[in-house]
Scaffold this motif. Sequence first.
Motif, PDB file in Angstrom:
ATOM      1  N   ARG A 115      -8.350  -0.639   4.705  1.00 51.38           N
ATOM      2  CA  ARG A 115      -9.827  -0.645   5.368  1.00 51.38           C
ATOM      3  C   ARG A 115     -10.394   0.370   5.095  1.00 51.38           C
ATOM      4  O   ARG A 115     -10.871   1.682   4.233  1.00 51.38           O
ATOM      5  N   SER A 119      -2.972  -6.984  -8.307  1.00 51.37           N
ATOM      6  CA  SER A 119      -3.586  -5.704  -7.271  1.00 51.37           C
ATOM      7  C   SER A 119      -2.778  -5.722  -5.566  1.00 51.37           C
ATOM      8  O   SER A 119      -2.453  -6.462  -5.316  1.00 51.37           O
ATOM      9  N   GLN A 161      -4.519  -4.893  -2.384  1.00 54.18           N
ATOM     10  CA  GLN A 161      -5.650  -5.287  -1.515  1.00 54.18           C
ATOM     11  C   GLN A 161      -5.615  -5.637  -0.379  1.00 54.18           C
ATOM     12  O   GLN A 161      -4.398  -6.509   0.619  1.00 54.18           O
ATOM     13  N   SER A 163     -12.079  -0.469   0.236  1.00 56.30           N
ATOM     14  CA  SER A 163     -12.448  -1.743  -0.192  1.00 56.30           C
ATOM     15  C   SER A 163     -11.507  -2.036  -1.748  1.00 56.30           C
ATOM     16  O   SER A 163     -11.357  -3.190  -2.102  1.00 56.30           O
ATOM     17  N   PHE A 164     -11.475  -0.605  -2.286  1.00 54.13           N
ATOM     18  CA  PHE A 164     -11.531  -1.052  -4.068  1.00 54.13           C
ATOM     19  C   PHE A 164      -9.813  -1.114  -3.994  1.00 54.13           C
ATOM     20  O   PHE A 164      -8.919  -0.816  -2.806  1.00 54.13           O
ATOM     21  N   PRO A 165      -9.161  -2.038  -4.597  1.00 54.35           N
ATOM     22  CA  PRO A 165      -7.962  -2.830  -5.320  1.00 54.35           C
ATOM     23  C   PRO A 165      -7.423  -1.517  -5.751  1.00 54.35           C
ATOM     24  O   PRO A 165      -7.606  -0.866  -6.746  1.00 54.35           O
ATOM     25  N   PHE A 196       0.676  -1.272  -0.323  1.00 51.47           N
ATOM     26  CA  PHE A 196       0.071   0.007   0.182  1.00 51.47           C
ATOM     27  C   PHE A 196       0.562   0.997  -0.315  1.00 51.47           C
ATOM     28  O   PHE A 196       0.092   2.136  -0.736  1.00 51.47           O
TER      29      PHE A 196
END
Lengths: 305, 328
Positions: free
Chosen positions: A111, A214, A216, A116-118, A49
């Motif tokens: 989150r 991705s 996530q 929540s979206f990748p 992230f």
Amino acid sequence: MFSLFLEQLLNGLQSGVMLFLMASGLTLVFGVMGLINLAHGSLYMVGAFACAAVAAWTGSFWLGLVASLMAAAIAGALVEMLIIRRLYNRDHLDQVLATFALILIFSEGTRWIFGSFPLFLSVPDFLTGTVILPGGSQYPIFRLAIIVAGLLVAAGLFLLIGKTRLGIRIRAGEADRGMIAALGVDIDRLYTIVFALGAALAGLAGAFVGTTQSVQVGMGEPVLILAFVVIVIGGIGSIKGALVGSLLVGFTDTMGRFLLPHAFATFLDPSSATAIGSALASMLIYIVMALVLFLRPSGLFGATS
Amino acid sequence: MTMNREFLINTILAFALVAVPLIALGMDEPFIITLATKVAIFAMAGVGLNLVLGYGGLVSFGHAAFFGIGGYAAGILASHALNYEPIMESPFLIEGTTQMIVIWIVALIASALIALVIGAITLRTSGVYFIMITLAFAQMIYYFAISWPAYGGEDGLSIYVRNGFPGINTLDPISFFALCAVMLAITMVFSAVLIRSRFGLALQGARQNPQRMTAVGIAPFRIRLVAFVISAMITALAGALYADLNRFVSPTMLSWHMSGEIMVFVILGGVGRLFGPLAGAALYIILEHLLGGVWEFWQLPLGVLLLLVVLFARGGLVGVLAGERKHV
């Protein structure tokens, strides 16, 4: 067929190298501090992230990569000083539970911040192309770069553990913590450094893998469990075992998924061959693990108890 | 003295489990009855795990495997019965069923066999290896369920009508709750009797001092294996009820989060306490409901709370309220 095989071999190598970055930290933390850390996958997620966020913000993948290392190392050091430190003298049950709680906190916190979206990471321009493999199929340069980078980091880690003063202290810590504390090594600081080092490696792996998949919430958990399988196979606490185990798991998993459906197709109809082959392939590494443990209950390179 | 206090707490817990749904019935709040049913089922899964974790000292991180096996027993048998498709026709006919009793027997046998295999391998190891390998075996079954397309794969399997039990309308929430509560009571009584038996003493002895057990002629491995199998069977029974509660079963029941949650029920309530799993499951469901109603990201405060319990409130809810566990 040959080039496809070669491509899968490279994928297996890539997954093995990335697993090593995860498993080495996990096994170091267990070897030196005797701690089982379920939250290691969260540090992997933090790295991914951080890389995605900083790369999107600055437009530079390289700054993102630096950010992933920094963020994971800082998160690791903080968690170690605030929480993990209190767990060294506890039994494994408390460690499992506390680090399970950390996963909930990290996942839900991420989150909350990122949604929540990748997220997606894009690769720097000069690494975007493909190379032609012998046999004619194309392979992304970036994946090759990840393999090389991973191997370099692995080599660096072996040098660090084998040749430097810090490495000597880490190995001494594995052998006898009481003694090196008595010899004047600041054991608390050593533990924080080891934990942060493992976290940084996990964060780096997260950033690398984030570019091919991705980014996530929850991305660290499948990798964490694979890393557990790796260190159980290799012997908990052994870096060499982690390397051998990572490559074994990486190749077994990738080649099993590729070859087993083909193998079953030679004597079954295509749809049930795919079903049985892929179901068996998804279990293959666990079967390998069970076999290894059956023959050597403390892993390939583990200390025999 | 502490024994009396624990007895009092246990009585209150048992009373609350029965009273809350009855009050909910009077106030026409079927959702609360469903929550209480969930508590009873989760508590039962915890009773199973507590046997190996609390009394045997074996930290199984793979009990979701058995929970899910129970769930799939219910799902698979019911789907065959509802679609009028026999499970196999040759060499002899086996048909699906919607009778809970048959489903439970299948769940018990299936989980016992798989636990026997998993236990025979994992119990050769100990400590952190045992934790990781039980986890890995559960993951193996999880990935198998995901990649095996016949029973829904990743999407799971719906049970269109809740399975039946002779003499009871299981579709009625309070009747189904009563069934689950009685099953929970039976497993708890069984567990209490087992722990006080010669076998239970040997199991606890093997936790406290395996060398001494070996010296007096009791092999810890065999005792632990039997305990592991019984524990798996209880958790599988809970899984079968859980599938019927939701009328749905999916690989989520097999996931390692589920293993973690079952463990949380036991620890939150109190490890090695008869009523620990009930206290833990109740607290967990209440927190989930309260926090989840206030904040979307309720697992964050739950994680913090769990962390605080592990760091500062050892012995869980029952431990904090009733004091140190008495030594057997």
